[in-house]
Design a protein around this motif. Structure first.
Motif, PDB file in Angstrom:
ATOM      1  N   ALA A  37      61.948 -42.156   6.153  1.00  9.97           N
ATOM      2  CA  ALA A  37      60.776 -42.082   6.674  1.00  9.97           C
ATOM      3  C   ALA A  37      60.173 -40.731   5.800  1.00  9.97           C
ATOM      4  O   ALA A  37      61.026 -40.641   5.527  1.00  9.97           O
ATOM      5  CB  ALA A  37      60.804 -42.058   8.295  1.00  9.97           C
ATOM      6  N   PRO A  38      58.972 -40.804   6.188  1.00 14.02           N
ATOM      7  CA  PRO A  38      58.108 -40.012   4.494  1.00 14.02           C
ATOM      8  C   PRO A  38      58.574 -37.809   5.817  1.00 14.02           C
ATOM      9  O   PRO A  38      58.812 -38.658   7.301  1.00 14.02           O
ATOM     10  CB  PRO A  38      56.734 -40.317   5.454  1.00 14.02           C
ATOM     11  CG  PRO A  38      56.674 -41.242   5.773  1.00 14.02           C
ATOM     12  CD  PRO A  38      58.141 -42.386   5.741  1.00 14.02           C
ATOM     13  N   LEU A  39      58.266 -37.456   5.117  1.00 13.17           N
ATOM     14  CA  LEU A  39      57.869 -36.284   6.346  1.00 13.17           C
ATOM     15  C   LEU A  39      57.231 -36.460   7.440  1.00 13.17           C
ATOM     16  O   LEU A  39      55.560 -36.343   6.623  1.00 13.17           O
ATOM     17  CB  LEU A  39      57.970 -35.134   5.496  1.00 13.17           C
ATOM     18  CG  LEU A  39      58.518 -33.937   5.747  1.00 13.17           C
ATOM     19  CD1 LEU A  39      59.770 -33.305   6.726  1.00 13.17           C
ATOM     20  CD2 LEU A  39      58.044 -32.635   5.174  1.00 13.17           C
ATOM     21  N   ALA A  40      57.429 -35.907   8.235  1.00 10.31           N
ATOM     22  CA  ALA A  40      56.393 -35.708   9.378  1.00 10.31           C
ATOM     23  C   ALA A  40      54.888 -34.330   8.724  1.00 10.31           C
ATOM     24  O   ALA A  40      55.779 -33.415   8.579  1.00 10.31           O
ATOM     25  CB  ALA A  40      56.263 -35.647  10.175  1.00 10.31           C
ATOM     26  N   ASP A  41      54.005 -34.828   9.468  1.00 11.66           N
ATOM     27  CA  ASP A  41      53.213 -33.434   8.809  1.00 11.66           C
ATOM     28  C   ASP A  41      53.468 -31.848   9.514  1.00 11.66           C
ATOM     29  O   ASP A  41      53.456 -31.355   9.134  1.00 11.66           O
ATOM     30  CB  ASP A  41      51.645 -33.815   9.417  1.00 11.66           C
ATOM     31  CG  ASP A  41      51.049 -35.006   8.246  1.00 11.66           C
ATOM     32  OD1 ASP A  41      51.498 -35.234   6.970  1.00 11.66           O
ATOM     33  OD2 ASP A  41      50.418 -35.935   8.834  1.00 11.66           O
ATOM     34  N   VAL A  42      53.794 -32.190  10.685  1.00  8.41           N
ATOM     35  CA  VAL A  42      53.414 -30.977  11.533  1.00  8.41           C
ATOM     36  C   VAL A  42      55.008 -30.079  10.442  1.00  8.41           C
ATOM     37  O   VAL A  42      55.083 -28.585  10.482  1.00  8.41           O
ATOM     38  CB  VAL A  42      54.071 -31.670  12.725  1.00  8.41           C
ATOM     39  CG1 VAL A  42      56.064 -32.157  13.005  1.00  8.41           C
ATOM     40  CG2 VAL A  42      54.448 -30.190  14.107  1.00  8.41           C
ATOM     41  N   TYR A  43      56.251 -30.281  10.418  1.00  9.40           N
ATOM     42  CA  TYR A  43      56.887 -29.726   9.546  1.00  9.40           C
ATOM     43  C   TYR A  43      56.513 -28.953   8.434  1.00  9.40           C
ATOM     44  O   TYR A  43      56.391 -28.010   7.773  1.00  9.40           O
ATOM     45  CB  TYR A  43      57.667 -30.788   9.057  1.00  9.40           C
ATOM     46  CG  TYR A  43      58.446 -31.511  10.185  1.00  9.40           C
ATOM     47  CD1 TYR A  43      59.642 -30.531  10.722  1.00  9.40           C
ATOM     48  CD2 TYR A  43      58.941 -32.540   9.895  1.00  9.40           C
ATOM     49  CE1 TYR A  43      60.796 -30.490  11.284  1.00  9.40           C
ATOM     50  CE2 TYR A  43      59.677 -33.592  11.475  1.00  9.40           C
ATOM     51  CZ  TYR A  43      60.309 -31.840  11.856  1.00  9.40           C
ATOM     52  OH  TYR A  43      61.740 -32.548  13.007  1.00  9.40           O
ATOM     53  N   ARG A  44      55.138 -29.852   7.653  1.00  7.08           N
ATOM     54  CA  ARG A  44      53.955 -28.764   6.522  1.00  7.08           C
ATOM     55  C   ARG A  44      52.975 -27.985   7.470  1.00  7.08           C
ATOM     56  O   ARG A  44      52.918 -27.136   6.716  1.00  7.08           O
ATOM     57  CB  ARG A  44      54.290 -29.491   5.511  1.00  7.08           C
ATOM     58  CG  ARG A  44      54.276 -30.472   4.469  1.00  7.08           C
ATOM     59  CD  ARG A  44      53.974 -31.466   3.908  1.00  7.08           C
ATOM     60  NE  ARG A  44      54.783 -31.566   3.411  1.00  7.08           N
ATOM     61  CZ  ARG A  44      56.492 -31.898   2.345  1.00  7.08           C
ATOM     62  NH1 ARG A  44      56.151 -30.403   1.966  1.00  7.08           N
ATOM     63  NH2 ARG A  44      56.576 -32.717   1.507  1.00  7.08           N
ATOM     64  N   GLN A  45      52.664 -28.222   8.312  1.00  7.72           N
ATOM     65  CA  GLN A  45      52.143 -27.242   9.264  1.00  7.72           C
ATOM     66  C   GLN A  45      52.307 -26.045  10.017  1.00  7.72           C
ATOM     67  O   GLN A  45      51.790 -24.914  10.092  1.00  7.72           O
ATOM     68  CB  GLN A  45      51.500 -28.024  10.047  1.00  7.72           C
ATOM     69  CG  GLN A  45      50.087 -29.574   9.392  1.00  7.72           C
ATOM     70  CD  GLN A  45      50.181 -30.207  10.573  1.00  7.72           C
ATOM     71  OE1 GLN A  45      50.348 -30.061  11.597  1.00  7.72           O
ATOM     72  NE2 GLN A  45      49.253 -31.259   9.957  1.00  7.72           N
ATOM     73  N   LEU A  46      53.789 -25.921   9.766  1.00  5.89           N
ATOM     74  CA  LEU A  46      54.065 -24.985  10.558  1.00  5.89           C
ATOM     75  C   LEU A  46      55.304 -25.063  11.283  1.00  5.89           C
ATOM     76  O   LEU A  46      56.007 -25.993  10.993  1.00  5.89           O
ATOM     77  CB  LEU A  46      53.412 -24.672  12.151  1.00  5.89           C
ATOM     78  CG  LEU A  46      53.922 -25.366  13.343  1.00  5.89           C
ATOM     79  CD1 LEU A  46      53.099 -24.921  14.772  1.00  5.89           C
ATOM     80  CD2 LEU A  46      53.613 -26.885  13.393  1.00  5.89           C
ATOM     81  N   PRO A  47      56.132 -23.383  10.893  1.00  6.51           N
ATOM     82  CA  PRO A  47      57.477 -23.860  11.297  1.00  6.51           C
ATOM     83  C   PRO A  47      58.343 -24.613  12.452  1.00  6.51           C
ATOM     84  O   PRO A  47      57.419 -23.691  12.958  1.00  6.51           O
ATOM     85  CB  PRO A  47      57.834 -22.263  11.251  1.00  6.51           C
ATOM     86  CG  PRO A  47      56.994 -21.307  10.072  1.00  6.51           C
ATOM     87  CD  PRO A  47      55.489 -22.362  10.743  1.00  6.51           C
ATOM     88  N   ILE A  48      59.212 -25.262  12.269  1.00  4.23           N
ATOM     89  CA  ILE A  48      59.608 -25.704  13.616  1.00  4.23           C
ATOM     90  C   ILE A  48      60.995 -25.079  14.246  1.00  4.23           C
ATOM     91  O   ILE A  48      61.911 -25.245  12.947  1.00  4.23           O
ATOM     92  CB  ILE A  48      59.669 -27.029  12.915  1.00  4.23           C
ATOM     93  CG1 ILE A  48      58.376 -28.174  13.543  1.00  4.23           C
ATOM     94  CG2 ILE A  48      60.263 -28.487  14.788  1.00  4.23           C
ATOM     95  CD1 ILE A  48      57.162 -26.796  14.730  1.00  4.23           C
TER      96      ILE A  48
END
Length: 236
Positions: A37-48
């Motif tokens: 699956a592609p990387l969910a956008d949230v992982y590029r938006q802020l550190p999880i």
């Protein structure tokens, strides 16, 4: 959760683990055949990230005992920074000044327990937190000794067999950016450890090969050293 490969592969690996535990061979085969699956956008938006129990840290060379509730133990290839100064609202231009040094982290994980927790959207809880399971060491190498921490070679060996060869390159957010984010209106204290998350292919959840009773796990990072631990099942 700083490495894209791990994030994408671990989600599939968790689904595969659940299907294998249910004895559903056809589902396992279907999961293996599907594209990532592609990387969910949230992982590029802020550190999880998540916060674990700082009072249950294990030592280099220690024997890690599997918790009673788990039958699927795993290792994780990570490294991290030790904070050198207490502060809040750290600014990007001087974030590196708050890093005292670098160390290795093996985030031993009870994957079968984790698979039960994560659908609740809040885990991992007991999948990650058990006595001696958060192992740090063998050294803290000071910041001046590693001018570029984002290009270090990294290796996993289990009983001397290489399981993964990689590097620290490719973090979605580096440690300086993590510090800026985590310290927003929150005091980060000297002595705290912030870890990278698993480097891609650096755990059994991604490769499908987990740990057995008596295995010796070595995580080696260039310029830092080798973190070595043995894992054993709890005596009945």
């Amino acid at each position: 959760m700083s490495y894209e490969t791990h994030i994408r592969q671990s989600g599939r690996g968790m689904r595969r683990l659940v299907a294998a535990a249910a004895g559903d061979d056809s589902q396992v085969a279907a999961i293996d055949a599907e594209p990532l699956a592609p990387l969910a956008d949230v992982y590029r938006q802020l550190p999880i990230y998540y916060i674990t129990n700082r009072m249950i840290v294990g030592a280099p060379g220690s024997t890690v005992v599997w918790p009673n509730y788990s039958n699927v133990m795993d290792y994780e290839l990570e490294y991290g920074v030790v904070i050198g100064k207490t502060a809040a609202n750290i600014r990007p231009e001087n974030a590196r000044d708050y890093i005292f040094g670098y160390t290795i982290f093996n985030d031993f994980s009870a994957r079968d327990q984790q698979s039960k927790e994560m659908p609740g959207w809040l885990g991992p809880g007991k999948g990650k937190s058990f006595d001696g399971g958060n192992v740090i060491g063998p050294w803290i190498v000071t910041r001046d000794e590693i001018p570029d921490p984002y290009s270090l070679k990294a290796v996993v060996r289990v009983n001397g067999e290489v399981r993964c060869e990689s590097s620290t390159a490719g973090m979605l957010f580096n440690f300086e950016q993590m510090l800026v984010h985590m310290s927003m209106d929150e005091t980060i204290s000297a002595g705290e450890v912030i870890c990278s998350g698993t480097i891609g292919n650096g755990c059994g959840l991604e490769t499908g090969i987990f740990l057995n009773d008596g295995d010796v796990v070595e995580l080696e990072f260039e310029k830092i050293g080798i973190l070595r631990n043995k894992v054993v099942r709890r005596a009945s």
